[in-house]
Enzyme design. Structure first.
Site: not given
Ligand code: SF4
Length: 363
Positions: A45, A89-90, A210, A32-33, A200, A146, A128
């Site tokens: 979505e 599902g759902y 990150c 979908w991208r 994350c 979300d 959303y």
């Molecule tokens: Fe999340 Fe990045 Fe913060 Fe770590 S540093 S909590 S991975 S946003």
């Protein structure tokens, strides 16, 4: 002026650059991208709600082969649509999607509306989905918040509001409106989602990898594992069910369609009933078949398997029996179906498992 102090301190421009730059370089290649077609983004979505990306990919590809346009889904046979969704599902998601797409075909000439109020008025389109489709397909600076996005932003901005409360979404939508990269809202929203999926993550965020670590208040304070705050809802209602796979002398098997509304509406299933505590399941099932279906049945003495299926707020514990009937009685919502055709009907996962088990017994 934003109330959250982390929001006041964040260097918005640098944050956008770091986040969107990372996304452009690292994003997964998902079917979908490759699309900007709002209909296809919308379907993706809806499929992705409560369902993992890996699971969705083959469903999405098959669905697009079968229903490539608004018109094709709007005019499709409802049973065929349910069958294409079987296992995801759902199911209310796909029923609402088809109703909404019919409205798009009839009222908007087949073009998914780009007006926020019009799009959000369609069945099954919440804030959303609305924000995701309008930003990704039409490039509008709408928040798409979300659970994933709330987790990521609760950490970056140290937001301690309880994300289980519906009212908390507004706090995050405000934050996104403040942070969103207006040049490219599509990439910004998808980058937040991708960060939540890949870096994350819920229990073990990979902070050292990150791209926005420098902006993250929770990382600086060392509280990333304490966020987001989410109170748990109890979901321990258990229902014991007896289900019966019943064969007629010609080898056909009795199935029935579930009611038009409610849980798993309009899917097919084997006859079943809730078993009150302490009742003999075989006796209860036999008299149920007599009163509800007008059929006298013979049920084998031992249950053949039991299946547990967990919904969000409910668990089914299903005892499965097999049996036979000498005289077939047809009702409105029932059908006697040759065994080799059972799998062409759309069943909920729990009843697919029942059939898989019973079919395996004959082999
Ligand atoms: Fe999340 Fe990045 Fe913060 Fe770590 S540093 S909590 S991975 S946003």
């Amino acid at each position: 002026m934003p109330e959250n102090s982390a929001l006041q301190n964040i260097n918005t421009k640098k944050f956008q650059q770091d986040l969107v730059g990372w996304y452009e370089a690292e994003k997964r290649d998902l079917p979908w991208r490759r699309e900007r077609d709002p209909y296809k983004i919308w379907v993706s979505e809806i499929m992705l709600q409560q369902t993992r990306v890996d699971t969705v990919i083959p469903y999405f590809n098959r669905f697009m082969e079968q229903f490539p346009t608004v018109e094709s889904l709007a005019s499709a046979d409802e049973d065929a649509v349910m069958k294409a969704w079987e296992g995801l599902g759902y199911y209310s998601r796909v029923r609402n999607l088809q109703s909404a797409v019919k409205e798009v075909a009839e009222r908007y000439g087949g073009t998914v509306p780009s007006d926020r109020n019009e799009f959000l008025s369609l069945k099954g389109v919440g804030p959303y989905t609305g924000g995701a489709v309008l930003s990704i397909a039409y490039g509008l600076p709408e928040p798409a918040v979300d659970g994933n996005v709330m987790r990521v932003l609760s950490r970056i901005l140290t937001i301690w509001d309880d994300i289980a409360k519906p009212s908390t979404r507004k706090v995050f939508e405000e934050a996104v409106r403040h942070l969103i990269y207006k040049e490219d809202p599509s990439s910004f929203n998808q980058a937040l989602m991708e960060l939540g999926a890949m870096i994350c993550t819920p229990s073990s965020p990979s902070c050292l990898l990150c791209p926005v670590q420098n902006h993250c208040q929770a990382f600086e304070e060392g509280v990333q594992r304490e966020l987001p705050v989410k109170t748990r809802k109890k979901s321990d209602k258990k229902v014991r069910i007896g289900a019966l796979v019943l064969q007629a002398p010609d080898g056909t098997v009795l199935i029935e369609k579930r009611p038009e509304s409610g849980l798993l509406a309009k899917l097919w299933q084997f006859p079943n009933m809730e078993l009150p505590v302490g009742i003999n399941p075989r006796g209860a099932l036999a008299s149920y078949m007599e009163t509800e279906y007008g059929m006298t049945v013979q049920i084998n003495p031992e249950k053949v398997t039991d299946i547990t299926h967990v919904f969000t707020h409910l668990t089914w514990e299903i005892d499965v029996y097999v049996g036979t009937v000498d005289v077939k009685v047809q009702k409105d919502r029932t059908a006697f179906v040759p065994a080799h055709e059972i799998e062409t009907y759309a069943f909920p996962v729990s009843h697919q498992k029942i059939w898989k088990h019973v079919k395996g017994m004959d082999q």
